[in-house]
Design an enzyme around this catalytic site. Structure first.
Site, PDB file in Angstrom:
ATOM      1  N   SER A   5       0.829  -1.199   0.000  1.00  0.00           N
ATOM      2  CA  SER A   5       0.000   0.000   0.000  1.00  0.00           C
ATOM      3  C   SER A   5       0.869   1.258   0.000  1.00  0.00           C
ATOM      4  O   SER A   5       1.673   1.453  -0.903  1.00  0.00           O
ATOM      5  CB  SER A   5      -0.966  -0.050   1.186  1.00  0.00           C
ATOM      6  N   ASP A  10      -9.935  -3.645  -5.309  1.00  0.00           N
ATOM      7  CA  ASP A  10      -9.078  -2.668  -4.643  1.00  0.00           C
ATOM      8  C   ASP A  10      -9.064  -1.383  -5.461  1.00  0.00           C
ATOM      9  O   ASP A  10      -8.833  -1.425  -6.673  1.00  0.00           O
ATOM     10  CB  ASP A  10      -7.660  -3.242  -4.521  1.00  0.00           C
ATOM     11  N   HIS A  59      -8.129  -4.748  -0.890  1.00  0.00           N
ATOM     12  CA  HIS A  59      -7.008  -3.994  -0.350  1.00  0.00           C
ATOM     13  C   HIS A  59      -6.724  -4.375   1.102  1.00  0.00           C
ATOM     14  O   HIS A  59      -7.630  -4.407   1.933  1.00  0.00           O
ATOM     15  CB  HIS A  59      -7.267  -2.485  -0.424  1.00  0.00           C
TER      16      HIS A  59
END
Length: 410
Positions: free
Chosen positions: A196, A350, A380
């Site tokens: 991320s 995501d 995600h």
């Protein structure tokens, strides 16, 4: 005295009841505004985790409103309340690299040759995350790949704005590479890795070191559902997955603004795309465009977005979004061509999926070898949930295995 005691009890009861109602109301609001697609495996489990995270945020907000502590501080405190046992297979040590806290994981099993070294940058939107939140993940990577893993506790926003996190990750990596003989690591086999926001930082560090350094070249970069641009929050994946836990479209924009400016001013302009002048957006369309996303990823409810212009005042507050150290997808081709072998993991459900797909194309177009792993049932944060409160997801395990297998191939 009895009357005072009774009134006190009543007051506490009303306060607690009101507190619970506030929490439940906020949870219900977020819950009703979320959507878990049918393609996600074990949707009930994801719902439970989502409720836990919402509850934590809501309680933090209430505590902030009554002046006890900030919401960010409360969430970070809860995240850090983890104590893990000694690992029988790893030496684990906390150190400082150039004033940056790091945690080093070294396999105990003897090695006939020098090991790989993995610099790991945690996710959390540049606002959350720590050495503790990714402890289990780093342990697993070190054990399964028999690599030395260095987890970096970089400074967080909004207290420390861009480029603080990037500078910490870069300085820690350089320090490690300059002192690599102390850790039994092959100087030609150092990898940067992150999930991320950590994937963003890994990409930025990789670009910086590729662009000019007297250090050995990085062996590879591993980008796990990375956020790589802030020019367009209306790409197909942002539209399709805008309400899918654990990262809503609005929160993705909120986090990058926190990292950039320490606040979420101009959030609406960023979401609608009126934060970057049209001429600059058109200049970046060769790299950031739905046209570069394979058609199969547009089938699920995507509508082309109309280009909007912006005011000078708004652009002045976010113009650093055009810096590759913040948005690595915007680096020039000459630099992209110098990047090391790359691994990119994306998840179908995501909002950041298309950032990874666009970077994959850029790397391949410039002759960089790319291994791409796509989790069709992934969302995600699924890898970061590795053994979270006893929960785990098949997609997360497959994704983690793919990272380990890539490391073993180097």
């Amino acid at each position: 005295m009895a009357v005072v005691y009774t009134l006190l009890v009543l007051f506490l009861a009303v306060f607690v009841a009101g507190f619970i109602l506030l929490v439940m109301g906020a949870i219900n609001f977020d819950f009703s505004n979320s959507e878990i697609p049918p393609g996600v495996n074990q949707p009930v489990k994801l719902r439970i985790i989502h409720i836990i995270l919402i509850s934590r945020a809501v309680v933090g907000k209430i505590l902030e409103n009554i002046g006890i502590c900030s919401q960010v501080s409360f969430v970070r405190y809860i995240q850090g309340r983890k104590t893990l046992r000694v690992d029988p297979k790893l030496f684990i040590k906390d150190l400082w690299f150039e004033k940056v806290p790091v945690r080093i994981y070294q396999p105990k099993v003897p090695s006939a040759s020098q090991r790989r070294g993995v610099m790991f940058f945690h996710g959390g939107g540049w606002v959350f995350g720590s050495l503790e939140t990714h402890e289990k993940l780093c342990r697993s990577i070190a054990r399964e790949s028999e690599s030395v893993v260095v987890s970096v506790g970089y400074r967080l926003a909004p207290e420390h704005k861009y480029p603080a996190a990037y500078e910490d990750c870069l300085n820690a990596t350089i320090h490690f590479m300059k002192n690599i003989e102390h850790y039994g690591v092959d100087p030609a086999n150092v990898i940067v890795c992150g999930d991320s926001a950590g994937g963003n930082l890994a990409a930025a560090v990789s670009q910086t070191l590729a662009g000019g350094s007297d250090l050995p070249k990085l062996r590879a970069q591993i980008l796990i559902y990375p956020g790589l641009q802030a020019v367009d929050f209306n790409l197909p994946s942002y539209q399709q997955n805008h309400r899918v836990p654990l990262l809503f479209r609005e929160r993705a924009a909120f986090y990058v603004l926190q990292y950039l400016n320490g606040n979420a001013t101009n959030l609406e302009e960023v979401l609608e795309g009126s934060h970057i002048p049209i001429d600059i957006k058109l200049n970046y369309r060769k790299w950031v465009s739905p046209d570069n996303i394979p058609e199969k990823f547009k089938a699920r409810g995507y509508k082309p977005h109309v280009l909007l212009d912006c005011t000078t005042e708004v652009y002045e507050t976010v113009k650093r979004f055009c810096e590759p150290n913040l948005c690595p997808l915007l680096a020039e081709d000459a630099l992209i061509r110098q990047l090391p072998e790359s691994f990119i993991l994306t998840c179908e459900y995501d909002v950041l999926r298309d950032d990874g797909l666009l970077y994959k194309k850029r790397l391949e177009d410039n002759g960089v070898r790319v291994t791409w792993y796509h989790l069709e049932d992934g969302f995600h944060g699924v890898i970061g949930l590795y053994d979270y409160c006893g929960f785990s997801f098949p997609a997360g395990k497959r994704g983690l295995d793919s990272v380990v297998n890539f490391l073993k191939s180097l």
